[in-house]
Design an enzyme around this catalytic site. Structure first.
Site, PDB file in Angstrom:
ATOM      1  N   PRO A  18       0.858  -1.195   0.000  1.00 23.54           N
ATOM      2  CG  PRO A  18       0.069  -0.994   2.198  1.00 23.54           C
ATOM      3  CD  PRO A  18       0.812  -1.917   1.285  1.00 23.54           C
ATOM      4  CG  MET A  19       3.582   2.120  -1.895  1.00 30.18           C
ATOM      5  SD  MET A  19       4.719   1.817  -3.270  1.00 30.18           S
ATOM      6  CE  MET A  19       3.692   0.787  -4.340  1.00 30.18           C
ATOM      7  CG  MET A  20      -0.281   7.102   1.991  1.00 30.93           C
ATOM      8  SD  MET A  20      -2.054   6.790   2.125  1.00 30.93           S
ATOM      9  CE  MET A  20      -2.676   8.472   2.113  1.00 30.93           C
ATOM     10  CB  CYS A 101       2.129   5.062   7.994  1.00 35.20           C
ATOM     11  SG  CYS A 101       2.311   6.620   7.100  1.00 35.20           S
ATOM     12  CG  HIS A 172       9.132  -1.475   6.200  1.00 29.83           C
ATOM     13  ND1 HIS A 172       8.657  -0.382   5.526  1.00 29.83           N
ATOM     14  CD2 HIS A 172      10.474  -1.475   5.983  1.00 29.83           C
ATOM     15  CE1 HIS A 172       9.658   0.247   4.928  1.00 29.83           C
ATOM     16  NE2 HIS A 172      10.778  -0.399   5.208  1.00 29.83           N
ATOM     17  CG  ASN A 212       7.375  -3.761   2.850  1.00 29.28           C
ATOM     18  OD1 ASN A 212       7.033  -2.783   3.512  1.00 29.28           O
ATOM     19  ND2 ASN A 212       7.601  -3.676   1.563  1.00 29.28           N
ATOM     20  N   GLY A 213      10.463  -4.173   2.428  1.00 28.96           N
ATOM     21  CA  GLY A 213      11.531  -3.211   2.643  1.00 28.96           C
ATOM     22  C   GLY A 213      12.761  -3.473   1.799  1.00 28.96           C
ATOM     23  N   GLY A 214      13.051  -2.605   0.849  1.00 27.36           N
ATOM     24  CA  GLY A 214      14.286  -2.673   0.090  1.00 27.36           C
ATOM     25  C   GLY A 214      14.400  -3.800  -0.916  1.00 27.36           C
ATOM     26  N   GLY A 239       7.270  -2.667  -2.962  1.00 22.70           N
ATOM     27  CA  GLY A 239       6.634  -1.369  -3.075  1.00 22.70           C
ATOM     28  C   GLY A 239       7.134  -0.581  -4.256  1.00 22.70           C
TER      29      GLY A 239
END
Length: 346
Positions: A18-20, A101, A172, A212-214, A239
């Site tokens: 999910p990305m704003m 977040c 994350h 999640n992450g990188g 992401g």
């Protein structure tokens, strides 16, 4: 209500974060043209916005997006339960609580990453959500915030939620520094600790743990899913890489899910997206609102710059239609043909 066995288990091998301002309904419809299997997530929507806002604008989605999860933010169990119920009634396949977040707005609202400090409150929130819906209720979190010891904060959060029946976690693998770093810096500067997430899975094997992450390539994703060290994570969430280079999603069904169908080429993805574009244009949606998610589709291909320029400049013009997309595709075809002629002449 008691949730059944996770119906999304197979899809969790790869999910798009999910990305704003990015993973809106048009983005998700586009990503679905590339992968039938990956689990897609909405942008984060606060519980009050879900309850009081315009449901079509904030929560509307097309059936082509399934499986799709709704991520909500908040810290009041009653509100979250109402919001979760609305999301489930609309047809979302999962309700996910944001505990990761780091933005200032999120902190002032007492939700997001700052909830890493309040595992019991998160557990209360998840109890309320689980009682309100029959679809999976899941948590996306960080490994800690500020001066917390991640080995304590991550396990405390996961254990508190697991104790009330939560079985699915997306982690994350960075801390969030709420004091001193911007949200953008929080995506890059805190060091990644993949080993801690693998340890969580090793010590809590009954839980579904996604990382999640990188993670920037499908090879990296596959390495996280590998069990050569005796631990196999249940999923990988990508992401920015998936957004900026969406063509990699066209390879995912074969490489990560074992599908026997052909990989989806960029041109095929646009052909699949075309009916959606046409339908939304007919409804009055601007072309640029949809094509902005396609800008990275031709990454590293001849003509990629022209493709981006045409979609960026021409799609915002009043009355812009599918002819703009055709011109952008033609620019790539022409550049590839020129490259082929040069290679043949060499």
């Amino acid at each position: 209500m008691t949730a059944p066995a996770d119906p999304l288990k197979a899809h969790r091998r790869l999910s798009v974060a999910p990305m704003m301002d990015w993973t809106d309904r048009h983005c998700r419809a586009f990503h679905r043209t590339l992968t039938k299997q990956a689990l897609l997530y909405s942008e984060m929507v606060t519980a009050p916005a879900v309850i009081h806002g315009d449901p079509e604008r904030l929560l509307g989605f097309d059936t082509v997006e399934h499986p799709v999860a709704l991520q909500i933010g908040g810290s009041e169990p009653e509100q979250l339960a109402r919001a979760a119920g609305i999301g489930a009634d609309l047809g979302y396949d999962e309700i996910n609580l944001n505990v990761g977040c780091p933005s200032d707005r999120v902190q002032s609202g007492r939700f997001g990453a700052c909830l890493m400090r309040e595992p019991e409150l998160v557990a209360e929130c998840m109890t309320a959500i689980r009682e309100a819906v029959s679809v999976p209720a899941t948590v996306k979190c960080r490994i800690g915030v500020d001066d917390q010891d991640p080995e304590q904060s991550l396990f405390a959060l996961v254990d508190a939620c697991a104790a009330v029946g939560v079985e699915v976690f997306v982690v994350h693998a960075r801390k969030a520094w709420l004091k001193g770093l911007s949200p953008k810096e929080n995506r890059d500067i805190p060091p990644l600790d993949y080993a801690l997430v693998r340890r969580l899975k090793r010590e809590r094997p009954h839980l579904s743990i996604s990382i999640n992450g990188g993670i920037g390539t499908l090879d990296e994703a596959g390495a996280h899913l590998d069990s050569s060290d005796g631990v196999a994570l249940d999923g990988v969430m990508m992401g920015r890489a998936a957004y900026h280079e969406p063509a990699l999603l066209g390879l995912a069904d074969q490489r990560l899910f074992g599908a026997t169908t052909a990989e989806v080429d960029a041109f095929e993805a646009v052909a699949r997206y075309r009916p959606y574009l046409a339908a939304r244009l007919e409804e009055g949606v601007s072309l640029s609102a949809m094509t902005r998610h396609m800008l990275g589709l031709m990454h590293a291909r001849p003509g990629a710059r022209a493709f981006r320029r045409i979609l960026t400049v021409e799609a915002i013009r009043p009355g812009a239609g599918l002819e703009v997309v055709d011109r952008a595709l033609d620019a790539v075809r022409e550049a590839e043909a020129r490259r082929e002629r040069v290679d043949q002449a060499a």
